[in-house]
Motif scaffolding. Structure first.
Motif, short mmCIF file in Angstrom:
data_model
loop_
_atom_site.label_atom_id
_atom_site.label_comp_id
_atom_site.label_asym_id
_atom_site.label_seq_id
_atom_site.Cartn_x
_atom_site.Cartn_y
_atom_site.Cartn_z
N TYR A 197 13.42 27.08 -1.88
CA TYR A 197 11.98 27.00 -2.09
C TYR A 197 11.41 25.67 -1.62
CZ TYR A 197 7.56 26.46 -4.62
OH TYR A 197 6.25 26.21 -4.94
N ASP A 198 12.15 24.56 -1.86
CA ASP A 198 11.64 23.25 -1.51
C ASP A 198 12.80 22.30 -1.21
OD1 ASP A 198 10.53 20.44 -1.98
OD2 ASP A 198 8.71 21.64 -2.18
N LEU A 199 12.66 21.51 -0.16
CA LEU A 199 13.72 20.59 0.25
C LEU A 199 14.00 19.51 -0.79
CD1 LEU A 199 12.86 20.11 4.03
CD2 LEU A 199 14.74 21.44 3.06
N VAL A 200 12.98 19.12 -1.53
CA VAL A 200 13.17 18.10 -2.56
C VAL A 200 14.09 18.62 -3.66
CG1 VAL A 200 12.03 16.68 -4.32
CG2 VAL A 200 10.98 16.96 -2.08
N SER A 211 16.49 25.70 -4.22
CA SER A 211 16.84 24.91 -3.04
C SER A 211 16.22 25.50 -1.78
CB SER A 211 18.36 24.84 -2.88
OG SER A 211 18.96 24.18 -3.97
N TRP A 220 7.31 13.83 -6.05
CA TRP A 220 7.18 15.28 -5.90
C TRP A 220 6.61 15.89 -7.18
CZ3 TRP A 220 9.48 19.55 -8.28
CH2 TRP A 220 9.34 20.78 -7.62
N GLN A 263 2.87 18.07 -7.93
CA GLN A 263 2.86 19.50 -8.29
C GLN A 263 1.67 19.84 -9.21
OE1 GLN A 263 5.12 21.60 -6.72
NE2 GLN A 263 5.41 19.63 -5.68
N SER A 316 12.38 26.41 4.18
CA SER A 316 11.98 26.80 2.82
C SER A 316 11.11 28.03 2.88
CB SER A 316 11.23 25.65 2.13
OG SER A 316 10.10 25.26 2.88
N GLY A 317 10.98 28.69 1.75
CA GLY A 317 10.16 29.90 1.69
C GLY A 317 10.98 31.16 1.84
N VAL A 341 10.75 22.31 9.08
CA VAL A 341 10.10 22.37 7.77
C VAL A 341 9.64 23.79 7.46
CG1 VAL A 341 8.13 21.59 6.42
CG2 VAL A 341 9.43 19.94 7.78
#
Length: 455
Positions: A363-366, A361, A451, A455, A141-142, A137
């Protein structure tokens, strides 16, 4: 023909085309998705169904893309305009959109494989599943993910910018044999593990009762995997076949390509399952966690697991690269053919745009799941379905004439192929599209809605 058609690049050799097509097919779908889909769907029962659909669905559909590409010598948009015209041209745009969108997030996932290869040489892999999941995790991302996304995309841009013969063909001549050799070596290593016997029994000895109780799950999954693993429905095989400069035997080439692709997928099962069974890990764990959590945790539990993991993730990264260059070439070929843009400029601009689209994509897995499900379950299947309808029901004579080049009179094989495209292939894709739309709707109203609320 226009000047740009006459000057269009071609493969230097038949082997170059075959290796490029094999490289396109052998990617994350083969080395990552296939073993764990086998695990999810009950082992050997799924394997048998998959092999059946490779013959009934994959081979006929691949020949359709080959004949359209070679007949027109154009990118997917130009090819569909040439053979269908009118509204059918928009089918070509579906292929362009699919290749563009898929590579934007595919590069992010491929970047994870590069990161995990380096991880083996740095800190090693964590044997505890919870710690391995937390590590995934944090890395998936990031900024870390964006950096490796950019690194992978830059390599793809360079290879595609160098052209068909000096870029793609040269690269696959190195990458595809490397994938085969390393995979065979890892299978030999996996044979020595204590869990190999149990793993082989699970992988190769079908429970026939599953066909009666789980057929509604096994059959659609096997058919979908057979279609997706061969890089069908995204314009890659149309594009690669468009660079054929001679009347090759497309049926023979297709059989060789499918043989290599299926063989590598099968051997990868002989690698993955012994590792998982030796580490005592459930082979049915799905999704991204299958390779980046479960398998990484298994490496952490093996002697010299850091080295095995490094070799494995390096192999996956090479396979991902061989597929990625075919996806970028789909879009680049359109820009060159239709817009008369220099290849190096086209590859740079297209690659940069794909990188930007892939940032969410990373930035966040969702968000990755949101884009992946739409492209993989809807766009890819829709484009493939419409192409099969066009060739099978509207242009069968053109398809048979083109396939006969390099083969001769097809005899009874011609109607057999056309009816295979008209019925089994079309039906499978209709079912896959319906299931894909349903799955995407459930995702939008479930995980994605949650999700958004957070936010």
């Amino acid at each position: 023909m226009s000047d740009i058609d006459i000057q269009r690049e071609t493969w230097a050799t038949r082997a170059g085309f075959i290796l490029a097509a094999v490289g396109s097919a052998v990617g994350l779908g083969n080395i990552w998705r296939f073993p764990f889909q086998v695990g999810q769907e009950g082992g050997a029962a799924f394997l048998l169904a998959y092999l059946l659909f490779i013959v009934l669905v994959g081979f006929p559909a691949m020949l359709v893309e080959f004949v359209v590409g070679r007949h027109t010598e154009l990118n997917p948009v130009g090819a569909l305009r040439a053979v269908g015209g009118g509204t059918w041209t928009y089918v070509g745009w579906i292929f362009i959109a699919t290749g563009f969108v898929v590579l934007s997030y595919y590069s992010v996932v491929a970047g994870w494989t590069v990161r995990y290869a380096f991880l083996g040489l740095q800190d090693g892999y964590l044997a505890d599943a919870a710690e391995a999941e937390a590590q995934f995790v944090s890395l998936a991302s990031g900024l870390d993910a964006i950096f490796f996304h950019a690194l992978f995309m830059a390599v793809v841009i360079v290879i595609v910018a160098l052209g068909i013969q000096q870029g793609i063909e040269l690269a696959v001549r190195l990458m595809v044999p490397a994938i085969v050799v390393i995979t065979l070596g890892m299978a030999a290593y996996a044979f020595t593990l204590e869990g190999a016997g149990e793993a082989y029994s699970y992988y190769l000895s079908p429970e026939w009762g599953l066909f009666l109780t789980e057929w509604q799950s096994i059959l659609p999954a096997a058919a979908g995997q057979a279609f997706f693993t061969l890089s069908l429905g995204m314009g890659a095989m149309i594009t690669y076949a468009s660079y054929l400069g001679e009347d090759q035997n497309l049926a023979e080439d297709g059989a060789i390509i499918i043989g290599f692709d299926t063989g590598i997928a099968f051997i990868m099962g002989l690698v993955v399952f012994p590792i998982l069974f030796t580490a005592g890990i459930d082979p049915a764990d799905p999704g991204a966690g299958a390779i980046f959590v479960s398998l990484a945790a298994a490496f952490g539990d093996l002697a010299l697991g850091w080295l095995v993991g490094f070799v494995f993730f390096t192999t996956v990264a090479i396979a991902a690269l061989s597929s990625a260059i075919s996806l970028m070439e789909v879009v680049v070929s359109y820009v060159i053919d239709e817009r008369n843009v220099d290849r190096k400029i086209a590859a740079s601009v297209v690659g940069a745009a794909m990188f930007v689209l892939g940032i969410p994509s990373a930035y966040d897995l969702v968000l990755l799941d949101l884009i992946d499900l739409f492209a993989d379950q809807i766009l890819l299947v829709l484009g493939g379905l419409l192409l099969m309808i066009l060739v099978g029901w509207v242009l069968p004579d053109l398809a048979v004439d083109e396939l006969s080049r390099g083969i001769g009179d097809l005899g009874a094989l011609a109607p057999a192929w056309i009816w295979a495209v008209r019925i089994p292939v079309v039906v499978v894709l209709i079912v896959a599209l319906a299931l894909g739309i349903l799955e995407y709707y459930e995702f939008l109203t479930g995980e994605f809605a949650e999700w958004i609320a957070d936010q």
